[in-house]
Every structure is written in structure tokens, then in C-alpha cells.
Design a protein around this motif. Structure first.
Motif, PDB file in Angstrom:
ATOM      1  N   ARG A 299      72.066  81.893  34.506  1.00 44.36           N
ATOM      2  CA  ARG A 299      71.483  80.641  33.522  1.00 44.36           C
ATOM      3  C   ARG A 299      71.013  81.128  32.532  1.00 44.36           C
ATOM      4  O   ARG A 299      70.192  81.894  32.540  1.00 44.36           O
ATOM      5  N   GLU A 300      71.565  80.955  31.234  1.00 43.09           N
ATOM      6  CA  GLU A 300      70.986  81.736  30.063  1.00 43.09           C
ATOM      7  C   GLU A 300      69.970  80.685  29.496  1.00 43.09           C
ATOM      8  O   GLU A 300      69.387  79.642  29.939  1.00 43.09           O
ATOM      9  N   PRO A 301      69.052  81.305  28.370  1.00 45.72           N
ATOM     10  CA  PRO A 301      68.181  80.675  27.896  1.00 45.72           C
ATOM     11  C   PRO A 301      68.551  78.939  27.527  1.00 45.72           C
ATOM     12  O   PRO A 301      69.484  79.128  26.689  1.00 45.72           O
ATOM     13  N   GLY A 302      67.453  77.987  27.925  1.00 47.06           N
ATOM     14  CA  GLY A 302      67.963  76.719  27.413  1.00 47.06           C
ATOM     15  C   GLY A 302      68.957  75.912  28.552  1.00 47.06           C
ATOM     16  O   GLY A 302      69.096  74.663  28.253  1.00 47.06           O
ATOM     17  N   GLN A 303      69.279  76.430  29.630  1.00 44.93           N
ATOM     18  CA  GLN A 303      70.075  75.899  30.583  1.00 44.93           C
ATOM     19  C   GLN A 303      69.271  75.355  31.902  1.00 44.93           C
ATOM     20  O   GLN A 303      69.983  74.718  32.682  1.00 44.93           O
ATOM     21  N   ILE A 304      67.921  75.619  31.835  1.00 47.83           N
ATOM     22  CA  ILE A 304      67.503  75.226  33.031  1.00 47.83           C
ATOM     23  C   ILE A 304      66.064  74.398  32.783  1.00 47.83           C
ATOM     24  O   ILE A 304      66.023  73.353  33.454  1.00 47.83           O
ATOM     25  N   PHE A 305      65.452  74.506  31.599  1.00 46.76           N
ATOM     26  CA  PHE A 305      64.160  74.087  31.492  1.00 46.76           C
ATOM     27  C   PHE A 305      64.616  72.587  31.124  1.00 46.76           C
ATOM     28  O   PHE A 305      65.284  72.068  30.457  1.00 46.76           O
ATOM     29  N   PRO A 306      63.642  71.673  31.859  1.00 44.57           N
ATOM     30  CA  PRO A 306      62.453  71.641  32.506  1.00 44.57           C
ATOM     31  C   PRO A 306      62.418  71.583  34.010  1.00 44.57           C
ATOM     32  O   PRO A 306      61.666  70.691  34.627  1.00 44.57           O
ATOM     33  N   TYR A 307      63.575  71.708  34.451  1.00 48.03           N
ATOM     34  CA  TYR A 307      63.929  71.535  35.918  1.00 48.03           C
ATOM     35  C   TYR A 307      63.796  72.604  36.991  1.00 48.03           C
ATOM     36  O   TYR A 307      63.496  73.712  36.512  1.00 48.03           O
ATOM     37  N   ASP A 308      63.715  72.244  38.296  1.00 50.03           N
ATOM     38  CA  ASP A 308      63.793  73.237  39.588  1.00 50.03           C
ATOM     39  C   ASP A 308      64.823  73.932  39.650  1.00 50.03           C
ATOM     40  O   ASP A 308      65.986  73.501  38.987  1.00 50.03           O
ATOM     41  N   PHE A 309      64.918  75.042  40.380  1.00 50.67           N
ATOM     42  CA  PHE A 309      66.070  75.755  40.600  1.00 50.67           C
ATOM     43  C   PHE A 309      66.014  76.212  41.881  1.00 50.67           C
ATOM     44  O   PHE A 309      64.905  76.560  42.672  1.00 50.67           O
ATOM     45  N   SER A 310      67.161  76.305  42.822  1.00 54.64           N
ATOM     46  CA  SER A 310      67.340  76.707  44.258  1.00 54.64           C
ATOM     47  C   SER A 310      68.436  77.704  44.474  1.00 54.64           C
ATOM     48  O   SER A 310      69.469  77.594  43.940  1.00 54.64           O
TER      49      SER A 310
ATOM     50  N   GLU B 111      75.067  86.675  49.105  1.00 56.17           N
ATOM     51  CA  GLU B 111      75.227  88.047  49.555  1.00 56.17           C
ATOM     52  C   GLU B 111      75.781  89.085  48.624  1.00 56.17           C
ATOM     53  O   GLU B 111      76.687  88.494  48.040  1.00 56.17           O
ATOM     54  N   ASP B 112      75.021  90.151  48.320  1.00 55.36           N
ATOM     55  CA  ASP B 112      75.634  91.064  47.474  1.00 55.36           C
ATOM     56  C   ASP B 112      75.681  90.326  45.932  1.00 55.36           C
ATOM     57  O   ASP B 112      76.715  90.674  45.359  1.00 55.36           O
ATOM     58  N   CYS B 113      74.774  89.510  45.532  1.00 55.21           N
ATOM     59  CA  CYS B 113      74.928  88.865  44.040  1.00 55.21           C
ATOM     60  C   CYS B 113      73.816  89.361  43.386  1.00 55.21           C
ATOM     61  O   CYS B 113      72.855  89.917  43.872  1.00 55.21           O
ATOM     62  N   THR B 114      74.038  89.107  42.111  1.00 60.09           N
ATOM     63  CA  THR B 114      73.214  89.527  40.948  1.00 60.09           C
ATOM     64  C   THR B 114      72.868  88.136  40.326  1.00 60.09           C
ATOM     65  O   THR B 114      73.833  87.328  39.790  1.00 60.09           O
ATOM     66  N   VAL B 115      71.672  87.657  40.322  1.00 59.29           N
ATOM     67  CA  VAL B 115      71.133  86.304  39.826  1.00 59.29           C
ATOM     68  C   VAL B 115      70.401  86.399  38.673  1.00 59.29           C
ATOM     69  O   VAL B 115      69.178  87.333  38.776  1.00 59.29           O
ATOM     70  N   TYR B 116      70.714  85.956  37.483  1.00 62.51           N
ATOM     71  CA  TYR B 116      69.876  85.762  36.404  1.00 62.51           C
ATOM     72  C   TYR B 116      69.571  84.249  36.073  1.00 62.51           C
ATOM     73  O   TYR B 116      70.470  83.746  35.707  1.00 62.51           O
ATOM     74  N   LEU B 117      68.143  84.031  36.122  1.00 63.43           N
ATOM     75  CA  LEU B 117      67.753  82.663  35.729  1.00 63.43           C
ATOM     76  C   LEU B 117      66.811  82.967  34.643  1.00 63.43           C
ATOM     77  O   LEU B 117      65.390  83.220  34.681  1.00 63.43           O
ATOM     78  N   LEU B 118      67.356  82.894  33.271  1.00 58.68           N
ATOM     79  CA  LEU B 118      66.586  83.382  32.370  1.00 58.68           C
ATOM     80  C   LEU B 118      66.103  82.147  31.287  1.00 58.68           C
ATOM     81  O   LEU B 118      66.559  82.047  30.041  1.00 58.68           O
ATOM     82  N   ASP B 119      65.304  81.502  31.826  1.00 63.66           N
ATOM     83  CA  ASP B 119      64.749  80.220  30.943  1.00 63.66           C
ATOM     84  C   ASP B 119      63.461  79.813  31.652  1.00 63.66           C
ATOM     85  O   ASP B 119      63.060  80.360  32.644  1.00 63.66           O
ATOM     86  N   THR B 120      62.749  78.909  31.239  1.00 60.65           N
ATOM     87  CA  THR B 120      61.443  78.539  31.520  1.00 60.65           C
ATOM     88  C   THR B 120      61.715  77.354  32.807  1.00 60.65           C
ATOM     89  O   THR B 120      62.864  76.706  32.622  1.00 60.65           O
TER      90      THR B 120
ATOM     91  N   TYR C 143      64.376  90.464  28.596  1.00 62.57           N
ATOM     92  CA  TYR C 143      65.560  89.571  27.838  1.00 62.57           C
ATOM     93  C   TYR C 143      65.028  88.656  26.698  1.00 62.57           C
ATOM     94  O   TYR C 143      64.014  88.530  26.349  1.00 62.57           O
ATOM     95  N   PRO C 144      65.959  88.485  25.943  1.00 66.55           N
ATOM     96  CA  PRO C 144      65.587  87.526  24.759  1.00 66.55           C
ATOM     97  C   PRO C 144      64.788  86.416  24.947  1.00 66.55           C
ATOM     98  O   PRO C 144      65.115  85.542  26.097  1.00 66.55           O
ATOM     99  N   LEU C 145      64.066  85.954  23.947  1.00 66.44           N
ATOM    100  CA  LEU C 145      63.242  84.636  24.187  1.00 66.44           C
ATOM    101  C   LEU C 145      62.217  84.584  25.282  1.00 66.44           C
ATOM    102  O   LEU C 145      61.481  83.574  25.538  1.00 66.44           O
ATOM    103  N   GLN C 146      61.874  85.912  25.885  1.00 66.14           N
ATOM    104  CA  GLN C 146      61.136  85.554  27.096  1.00 66.14           C
ATOM    105  C   GLN C 146      59.814  85.426  26.639  1.00 66.14           C
ATOM    106  O   GLN C 146      59.213  84.625  27.509  1.00 66.14           O
ATOM    107  N   ASP C 147      59.233  85.806  25.687  1.00 63.11           N
ATOM    108  CA  ASP C 147      57.925  85.411  25.214  1.00 63.11           C
ATOM    109  C   ASP C 147      57.722  84.023  25.035  1.00 63.11           C
ATOM    110  O   ASP C 147      56.485  83.301  25.458  1.00 63.11           O
ATOM    111  N   GLN C 148      58.602  83.216  24.434  1.00 66.74           N
ATOM    112  CA  GLN C 148      58.613  81.669  24.035  1.00 66.74           C
ATOM    113  C   GLN C 148      58.658  80.863  25.420  1.00 66.74           C
ATOM    114  O   GLN C 148      57.927  80.142  25.778  1.00 66.74           O
TER     115      GLN C 148
END
Length: 457
Positions: free
Chosen positions: A23-34, A39-48, A123-128
Motif C-alpha cells: 500500500r503506497e503513500p496516500g492509500q491508507i490514511f486515516p484508516y486502520d489496517f489488518s 506466509e512467505d510474504c513481504t508487506v509494505y504499508l507505506l502511509d500514515t 521510503y519517500p514521504l516518511q517525514d510527512q
């Protein structure tokens, strides 16, 4: 225009094997995630993120962006985790390597073989995203872990060695340069000079003190008293409240005396300051001493202490006259003697406390066992349902293929039949469409009609 209602499926990953989930920047905020059953996965949750829950992740790499609330992981094993969050909690986890920023003490429960290190992901925009999550990068308690199930002789977690530390990243050039705003110690290649504190410091000099549920109130109090005694924090019963190593003017108090803030001396006293006695309860700053007053003048008395005499003329009155402290206490209620022996009521209360603790422990054990049984039953039902669903899909695919084969054969037969009609007369075409099998009841009339038609041609 009303905001479009989000699809809950966009805010969870579940039942995946061997995939990269992003999930790239802008695809999660302002919600929860679960996340669940990966198994054998790589997960990137790159947003607030508001908060994250995770269950049953095995052999995964989990990268969580700044999370304003808690990250709660259960039943995870053999994973690498990077996280920035307000709270971090693990339950029933093992064999995890965690690169963490946390603004409160991380806590673990029924977990083992955990390695904690400072946050390392860019990752990009992490400071924001960090600003949106309202997290202070200078308040990082990643190493102050609190173990709910601390047991003597067992080590459930460790601090990462500098040689194990490695930086990680995710990049997408169109979003800008990748950044990691979280500072870390020089021990791990950062710029912070401060010492790394290991273990929770919320209570006690060695972190939060954890007691077994069988521990009674008296044992806990004794352990805390021993901890304070070791730290030199026990109160001195006859010590003046203002007594220090040196007084205000640098004078050293004499043996058997305590210095006030102006360099005077105070005789040891066991009476109450308001109860009165044959000796003054304390030495006032302006009361002359036998060796001269504080200004070096005559040894003759210059002033008298307002409290040297009995208040309101109450000579030789009861020490409890003004509800002061007992003779073995100072003016501020500090105990001067050892506590009294426990009474029968105290012993009964201790026994009741132990009984309640034992009952609570048994209750919690039963709840835990019940929870594990229910979890096992649910897992077994899920497994059977999965098998039945797979069998249904297999049968459906097989029947679909058979139907397709039958349709193809029928279509081929009709094409052949249509080609033959071009070479036949009308009565032959009709005859080809009639079944003359022997199981028919009576076809005599039909035969006669056909023969008559043939003769007419």
C-alpha cells in the motif's frame, strides 16, 4: 460532494502465500489496517496508519509506516519487522527481529527469542507521515521493553548487536527521495550520543517490577522495600528534613546534631514540634547557640524561639494535644522505628489476598486454555471448510469440462447432419428426424404416410 465510502477489503491482507503486498503513500490514511494468515510474504504499508493488527504471520517481512496508535501482533513467528508507532505489543510470538521506534514502552506477552533494534527503514514521504501520526522522533523508547511474563532464569528478548543491524528501503523515484527521519545511536551508525537504556523504566530502577500471580501483597511490598534499601532511599528517622551533607554556609554538622539551612545545629529530638517538652523541638535560625549566635556575637541569648515554650501555656500537656506525631516520628510523619508486628487481622487479610490471587490465577489459566481450545476448533473447521471448498471447485471444473465436450460433440453431429440434408428429398429429411426404434408403441400410420409420399414423388 460526499466522500466515497472506503472498501474494507482495501485495508486488509489475508490468506496470502509467497506474495509482495503493498500500500503506497496516500492509500491508507486515516484508516486502520489488518493482516492475517500470511506466509512467505513481504508487506509494505507505506502511509500514515491509525492502528495495525496482525495475526498468524510466518516467515514474512513486515514494514509498517508511522502508526499513530498501537501495532498489535499475535501468533507470529520467524519474521522481520520494521515499525514506527505510538504503542507496540506482541503476544504468543517467537523468533522475531524487530527494528522499532516506539513512543511508549514496548510490551511482550507469552513471547520468546525476540531481538530489538533501532528503526532502520527508508521510503519517500516518511517525514510527512511521521508528522501526521503526531509522533515525536526524540521520544524513542524502543529498547525499554516490558515483559509481562518475566521469569527468573529465562531471557525472552535481547538488544540487537551492532553487527546485526542493517538498513532497509523502498523506493519509487516519482514520489521523491527516500528518507528515514528517526535518529539512532552512534552505536548503530547514527548521531545520538545518549546511552541505550535496556528494559522498561516506567517503575523501579531495573524497569517495571513483575510479580507472579501467586505473590502476595506482603511479599511484593518487601521486594519493593528491598529495592529502595539497595538504592539508599530509606528514610532516616532522626534526620532533620533540611539536613544535608553540608549546610547552607558550608559548615559540617557535628556528631549527634543536624544542620539547618543557616549553619545552626539541631539537637536530636524525639518529641512533636507542637507537643512541647523540656527541650526545644528544633533550633531556630535566629535563636542563639551556646557558642554564640549566627552572627558571631555574644553568647548571651538575644532572641527566644516562638515555639520553645508550650503553646497557649499548655505546660507538660499530652503529646497528642495537637494531634501531632508520636514520639518516634519527626514533624513530617517519617517513621523512626521498625513497623509493628502484623496483627491477626493483617495475617487474615494476607491469606485472603493469597487466596484471591490463586483463584485469579486459576481463572486466567482456564480462560487461556479455553481460548486455545476454541482457537484449535476454529482452525480445524477452517481446514475442513477449505478442503470441502476445494473439492467442490474440482467437481465443478470436471462437470464443466464434460459439458463442454458433450456440447462440442453435439455441435459436430448437427453440422454433419445439416450437410447431408442438402442431398436428400423432403421426405428423406423428415425421415432422418424420426426415431424408428422398436420400443415405439405404433409407427404403422407414420410409415404408411411416408410410403405414400414417396410414391407421389
Amino acid at each position: 460532494m460526499a466522500r466515497k465510502r472506503p472498501n474494507p477489503a482495501d485495508f486488509r491482507f489475508e490468506k496470502k502465500v509467497g506474495e509482495t503486498l503493498t500500500r503506497e503513500p496516500g492509500q491508507i490514511f486515516p484508516y486502520d489496517f489488518s493482516i492475517d494468515t500470511l506466509e512467505d510474504c513481504t508487506v509494505y504499508l507505506l502511509d500514515t496508519i491509525a492502528q495495525v493488527t496482525g495475526d498468524k504471520c510466518k516467515n514474512c517481512r513486515l514494514h509498517f509506516g508511522p502508526t499513530e496508535g498501537p501495532i498489535f501482533l499475535r501468533d507470529c513467528s520467524n519474521c522481520i519487522i520494521t515499525a514506527v508507532c505510538g504503542q507496540f505489543r506482541l503476544k504468543n510470538c517467537r523468533d522475531l527481529k524487530i527494528y522499532l521506534y516506539c513512543s511508549s514502552d514496548p510490551s511482550i506477552e507469552y513471547s520468546s527469542n525476540l531481538v530489538f533494534g533501532p528503526y532502520n527503514f527508508s521510503y519517500p514521504l516518511q517525514d510527512q507521515h511521521l508528522q501526521k501520526a503526531k509522533l515525536d522522533q526524540n521520544n524513542n523508547l524502543w529498547s525499554q521493553i516490558f515483559d509481562f511474563n518475566k521469569t527468573e532464569g529465562e531471557i525472552h528478548w535481547n538488544i540487537m548487536q551492532p553487527g546485526e543491524f542493517e538498513e532497509m528501503e523502498w523506493e519509487k523515484p516519482e514520489l521523491g527521495d527516500k528518507v528515514n527521519p528517526i535518529r539512532r545511536s552512534v552505536r548503530y551508525g547514527g548521531d545520538l550520543q545518549e546511552e541505550i537504556v535496556e528494559g522498561s523504566q516506567e517503575k523501579g530502577v531495573e524497569g517495571l517490577m513483575s510479580f507472579d500471580i501467586k505473590t502476595g501483597q506482603k511479599e511484593a511490598e518487601q521486594a519493593m522495600q528491598g529495592l529502595l534499601s539497595g538504592a539508599g532511599n530509606q528514610a532516616q528517622p532522626s534526620q532533620n528534613v533540611f539536613e544535608e551533607e553540608n549546610d547552607f554556609f558550608g559548615n559540617q554538622p557535628q556528631s549527634g546534631e543536624s544542620g539547618d539551612i543557616f549553619g545552626g545545629t539541631t539537637q536530636q529530638y524525639s518529641g512533636d514540634i507542637f507537643a512541647g517538652s523540656s527541650a526545644p523541638p528544633y533550633s531556630d535560625a535566629f535563636e542563639p547557640q551556646s557558642s554564640g549566635d549566627i552572627f558571631g556575637g555574644s553568647s548571651e541569648p538575644q532572641y527566644s524561639d516562638a515555639f520553645a515554650a508550650q503553646p497557649f501555656g499548655a505546660q507538660n500537656s499530652d503529646p497528642q494535644y495537637f494531634a501531632g506525631q508520636e514520639s518516634n516520628q519527626d514533624a513530617f510523619g517519617q517513621a523512626g522505628t521498625a513497623p509493628h508486628a502484623p496483627t491477626e487481622e493483617d495475617l487474615e487479610e494476607i491469606e485472603r489476598t493469597r487466596a484471591r490471587d490463586a483463584e485469579n490465577q486459576e481463572f486466567m489459566r482456564k480462560l487461556y486454555q479455553k481460548d486455545e481450545k476454541e482457537r484449535a476448533v476454529k482452525d480445524e473447521k477452517r481446514r475442513k471448510a477449505k478442503e470441502e471448498l476445494k473439492l467442490w471447485y474440482d467437481n465443478r471444473a470436471k462437470m464443466t469440462e464434460q459439458k463442454r465436450a458433450m456440447n462440442r460433440d453435439e455441435e459436430t453431429y448437427k453440422k454433419q447432419q445439416k450437410a447431408e440434408f442438402n442431398d436428400k428429398t423432403s421426405w428423406k429429411k423428415v425421415a432422418s428426424m424420426i426415431d424408428f426404434k422398436e420400443d415405439r408403441k405404433d409407427v404403422t400410420r407414420m410409415k404408411s404416410v411416408l410410403l405414400s409420399k414417396k410414391n407421389e414423388n
